[in-house]
Design a protein around this motif. Structure first.
Motif, PDB file in Angstrom:
ATOM      1  N   LEU A  27      -1.441   8.084   6.233  1.00 26.82           N
ATOM      2  CA  LEU A  27      -2.817   7.723   5.887  1.00 26.82           C
ATOM      3  C   LEU A  27      -2.833   6.783   4.687  1.00 26.82           C
ATOM      4  O   LEU A  27      -2.184   7.048   3.674  1.00 26.82           O
ATOM      5  N   TYR A  28      -3.562   5.659   4.826  1.00 28.22           N
ATOM      6  CA  TYR A  28      -3.689   4.686   3.751  1.00 28.22           C
ATOM      7  C   TYR A  28      -5.161   4.401   3.486  1.00 28.22           C
ATOM      8  O   TYR A  28      -5.950   4.321   4.426  1.00 28.22           O
ATOM      9  N   SER A  29      -5.522   4.222   2.224  1.00 28.33           N
ATOM     10  CA  SER A  29      -6.899   3.848   1.903  1.00 28.33           C
ATOM     11  C   SER A  29      -7.170   2.442   2.433  1.00 28.33           C
ATOM     12  O   SER A  29      -6.374   1.523   2.242  1.00 28.33           O
ATOM     13  N   ALA A  30      -8.312   2.265   3.108  1.00 26.36           N
ATOM     14  CA  ALA A  30      -8.626   0.985   3.741  1.00 26.36           C
ATOM     15  C   ALA A  30      -9.465   0.069   2.855  1.00 26.36           C
ATOM     16  O   ALA A  30      -9.671  -1.096   3.183  1.00 26.36           O
ATOM     17  N   THR A  31      -9.947   0.559   1.732  1.00 26.54           N
ATOM     18  CA  THR A  31     -10.801  -0.245   0.852  1.00 26.54           C
ATOM     19  C   THR A  31     -10.277  -0.194  -0.575  1.00 26.54           C
ATOM     20  O   THR A  31      -9.507   0.706  -0.933  1.00 26.54           O
ATOM     21  N   GLU A  32     -10.694  -1.169  -1.396  1.00 27.95           N
ATOM     22  CA  GLU A  32     -10.311  -1.188  -2.805  1.00 27.95           C
ATOM     23  C   GLU A  32     -11.415  -1.833  -3.632  1.00 27.95           C
ATOM     24  O   GLU A  32     -12.215  -2.610  -3.124  1.00 27.95           O
ATOM     25  N   ASP A  33     -11.424  -1.508  -4.916  1.00 36.25           N
ATOM     26  CA  ASP A  33     -12.459  -1.980  -5.830  1.00 36.25           C
ATOM     27  C   ASP A  33     -11.914  -3.139  -6.653  1.00 36.25           C
ATOM     28  O   ASP A  33     -10.876  -3.006  -7.304  1.00 36.25           O
ATOM     29  N   HIS A  34     -12.624  -4.289  -6.631  1.00 33.82           N
ATOM     30  CA  HIS A  34     -12.189  -5.461  -7.379  1.00 33.82           C
ATOM     31  C   HIS A  34     -13.074  -5.755  -8.585  1.00 33.82           C
ATOM     32  O   HIS A  34     -12.981  -6.831  -9.179  1.00 33.82           O
ATOM     33  N   ASP A  35     -13.966  -4.839  -8.941  1.00 35.87           N
ATOM     34  CA  ASP A  35     -14.844  -5.066 -10.093  1.00 35.87           C
ATOM     35  C   ASP A  35     -14.034  -5.154 -11.385  1.00 35.87           C
ATOM     36  O   ASP A  35     -13.014  -4.472 -11.551  1.00 35.87           O
ATOM     37  N   ILE A  36     -14.485  -5.998 -12.309  1.00 36.80           N
ATOM     38  CA  ILE A  36     -13.846  -6.113 -13.616  1.00 36.80           C
ATOM     39  C   ILE A  36     -14.088  -4.820 -14.395  1.00 36.80           C
ATOM     40  O   ILE A  36     -15.216  -4.349 -14.483  1.00 36.80           O
ATOM     41  N   LYS A  37     -13.030  -4.251 -14.945  1.00 36.35           N
ATOM     42  CA  LYS A  37     -13.142  -2.994 -15.671  1.00 36.35           C
ATOM     43  C   LYS A  37     -13.536  -3.259 -17.132  1.00 36.35           C
ATOM     44  O   LYS A  37     -12.872  -4.013 -17.847  1.00 36.35           O
ATOM     45  N   LEU A  38     -14.633  -2.677 -17.553  1.00 36.61           N
ATOM     46  CA  LEU A  38     -15.092  -2.799 -18.929  1.00 36.61           C
ATOM     47  C   LEU A  38     -15.024  -1.436 -19.612  1.00 36.61           C
ATOM     48  O   LEU A  38     -15.211  -0.409 -18.958  1.00 36.61           O
ATOM     49  N   MET A  76       0.841  -1.202   0.000  1.00 31.26           N
ATOM     50  CA  MET A  76       0.000   0.000   0.000  1.00 31.26           C
ATOM     51  C   MET A  76       0.875   1.251   0.000  1.00 31.26           C
ATOM     52  O   MET A  76       1.957   1.258   0.571  1.00 31.26           O
ATOM     53  N   ARG A  77       0.382   2.295  -0.626  1.00 32.09           N
ATOM     54  CA  ARG A  77       1.109   3.555  -0.697  1.00 32.09           C
ATOM     55  C   ARG A  77       0.382   4.610   0.127  1.00 32.09           C
ATOM     56  O   ARG A  77      -0.825   4.781   0.012  1.00 32.09           O
ATOM     57  N   ALA A  78       1.130   5.306   0.981  1.00 31.52           N
ATOM     58  CA  ALA A  78       0.535   6.348   1.813  1.00 31.52           C
ATOM     59  C   ALA A  78       0.045   7.500   0.940  1.00 31.52           C
ATOM     60  O   ALA A  78       0.739   7.920   0.015  1.00 31.52           O
ATOM     61  N   ILE A  79      -1.157   8.012   1.214  1.00 30.22           N
ATOM     62  CA  ILE A  79      -1.707   9.106   0.416  1.00 30.22           C
ATOM     63  C   ILE A  79      -1.650  10.440   1.159  1.00 30.22           C
ATOM     64  O   ILE A  79      -1.984  11.478   0.593  1.00 30.22           O
ATOM     65  N   TRP A  80      -1.249  10.400   2.405  1.00 26.84           N
ATOM     66  CA  TRP A  80      -1.219  11.625   3.222  1.00 26.84           C
ATOM     67  C   TRP A  80      -0.288  11.389   4.399  1.00 26.84           C
ATOM     68  O   TRP A  80      -0.207  10.266   4.913  1.00 26.84           O
ATOM     69  N   LYS A  81       0.403  12.409   4.839  1.00 24.74           N
ATOM     70  CA  LYS A  81       1.325  12.283   5.960  1.00 24.74           C
ATOM     71  C   LYS A  81       1.183  13.501   6.849  1.00 24.74           C
ATOM     72  O   LYS A  81       1.194  14.636   6.378  1.00 24.74           O
ATOM     73  N   GLY A  82       0.993  13.269   8.160  1.00 25.35           N
ATOM     74  CA  GLY A  82       0.818  14.377   9.093  1.00 25.35           C
ATOM     75  C   GLY A  82       0.836  13.871  10.516  1.00 25.35           C
ATOM     76  O   GLY A  82       1.597  12.961  10.862  1.00 25.35           O
ATOM     77  N   ALA A  83      -0.044  14.449  11.359  1.00 27.61           N
ATOM     78  CA  ALA A  83      -0.092  14.044  12.766  1.00 27.61           C
ATOM     79  C   ALA A  83      -1.474  14.281  13.342  1.00 27.61           C
ATOM     80  O   ALA A  83      -2.176  15.225  12.961  1.00 27.61           O
ATOM     81  N   VAL A  84      -1.875  13.389  14.244  1.00 25.67           N
ATOM     82  CA  VAL A  84      -3.104  13.583  15.005  1.00 25.67           C
ATOM     83  C   VAL A  84      -2.753  14.476  16.190  1.00 25.67           C
ATOM     84  O   VAL A  84      -1.817  14.178  16.945  1.00 25.67           O
ATOM     85  N   ALA A  85      -3.501  15.567  16.351  1.00 27.90           N
ATOM     86  CA  ALA A  85      -3.195  16.523  17.418  1.00 27.90           C
ATOM     87  C   ALA A  85      -4.395  16.700  18.330  1.00 27.90           C
ATOM     88  O   ALA A  85      -5.475  17.054  17.875  1.00 27.90           O
ATOM     89  N   PHE A  86      -4.194  16.401  19.633  1.00 29.00           N
ATOM     90  CA  PHE A  86      -5.231  16.705  20.624  1.00 29.00           C
ATOM     91  C   PHE A  86      -4.540  17.225  21.880  1.00 29.00           C
ATOM     92  O   PHE A  86      -3.674  16.590  22.458  1.00 29.00           O
ATOM     93  N   GLY A  87      -4.931  18.453  22.269  1.00 28.02           N
ATOM     94  CA  GLY A  87      -4.231  19.119  23.365  1.00 28.02           C
ATOM     95  C   GLY A  87      -2.798  19.397  22.950  1.00 28.02           C
ATOM     96  O   GLY A  87      -2.530  19.915  21.870  1.00 28.02           O
ATOM     97  N   LEU A  88      -1.850  19.026  23.802  1.00 28.87           N
ATOM     98  CA  LEU A  88      -0.433  19.202  23.501  1.00 28.87           C
ATOM     99  C   LEU A  88       0.200  17.916  22.971  1.00 28.87           C
ATOM    100  O   LEU A  88       1.419  17.841  22.812  1.00 28.87           O
TER     101      LEU A  88
END
Length: 310
Positions: free
Chosen positions: A20-31, A1-13
């Protein structure tokens, strides 16, 4: 998997560096679409209305039109916005997990720790588990401000983007305003019916039957030689040069009809209310594939006979 976003979760200090990685993918046959007459591929072009030229994607900018004037926004303009430069997932509040209506869920992403020490990541995960809370967060992704739910899935922190409140439609159906009487006996029978279908949900027991039959049909056509030479038909530049017509939808329709006809005797028997298992599911899927292959072969042979007769 390839990361699509990079940062940090911030709460308080506290800051938790993440990817960030996409958790789902599409397996439908492409026509894709082809010309019915000669099998040539249909392609779409980005053509300028002013000069008539075909424009490369790299030369396209975005614009806003209010009906009288047009404002062009370049990539540099959009990148200069403060919200796009922010690389933090800001925690707005922690709410009880059952307060978020599932209708608001949009896309799902996994968060991977992005530092040598995972202590802050594990601490946040365990805190959410111990308190049974979900973090409501805001962040910027692909030139949009996103509202999201930060929760735990297994040992991983998961981010699920949420629709904004005005993006969820209200349901108002006049028929539901009528006063309908439901007797206690009817409710009892309905509950008994639900109980007869009750089971534990196992995602692996379910498959996309249409995609499986479509894949079987394509494989049957490949084996029987009902194909177009892609290079000869479309050429190096992707332009059609000739070839025979393949009516894929007609073959698929016949395949499905044959499959339904083969199932009719079995469907007349009463269904048992036993819990499904992985083995029975695998057998049923195997049984479904055979009629599809058989029907595809019949459709192909009948087509060949018709051609010879002609």
């Amino acid at each position: 998997m390839r990361a699509i976003w990079k940062g940090a979760v911030a709460f308080g200090l506290v800051n938790v560096p993440v990817k960030l990685y996409s958790a789902t993918e599409d397996h439908d046959i492409k026509l894709h679409q082809v010309h019915e007459k000669d099998g040539g591929r249909i392609r779409y072009q980005r053509r300028c209305e002013v000069c008539g030229e075909i424009v490369e994607y790299k030369d396209i900018d975005k614009a806003y039109d209010d009906g009288e004037q047009t404002v062009v926004l370049t990539d540099e303009d959009l990148d200069s916005l403060p919200v796009e430069k922010n690389r933090e997932i800001d925690v707005v509040e922690f709410v009880p997990s059952d307060q978020i209506d599932p209708i608001m869920f949009d896309r799902s992403y996994y968060l991977e720790p992005d530092s040598k020490s995972t202590k802050a990541y594990v601490l946040l995960r365990r805190t959410l588990e111990d308190t049974d809370r979900t973090a409501v967060v805001k962040f910027a992704l692909r030139q949009k401000t996103r509202l999201a739910a930060l929760r735990v899935r297994g040992d991983v922190l998961m981010l699920q983007t949420l629709l904004w409140e005005d993006e969820v439609r209200e349901a108002a159906f006049p028929a539901l305003e009528e006063d309908v009487r439901v007797s206690a006996k009817e409710r009892e029978m309905s509950a008994a019916l639900v109980e007869s279908f009750s089971s534990d949900f196992k995602p692996e027991d379910f498959t996309d039957e249409y995609q499986e039959q479509l894949r079987t049909l394509i494989e049957a056509k490949l084996e029987q030689g009902e194909t177009l030479d892609t290079e000869a038909t479309f050429g190096e530049e992707g332009e059609a040069e000739g070839g025979k017509v393949l009516d894929l939808m007609e073959a698929l329709r016949r395949s499905v009809e044959k499959n339904r006809e083969g199932k009719k005797p079995a469907e007349s028997k009463p269904k048992a209310a036993a819990k499904s298992t992985s083995k029975s599911s695998a057998k049923s899927e195997e049984a479904k594939e055979k009629p599809a292959t058989k029907s595809a072969s019949k459709a192909s042979s009948s087509k060949t006979k018709a051609k010879k007769g002609a």
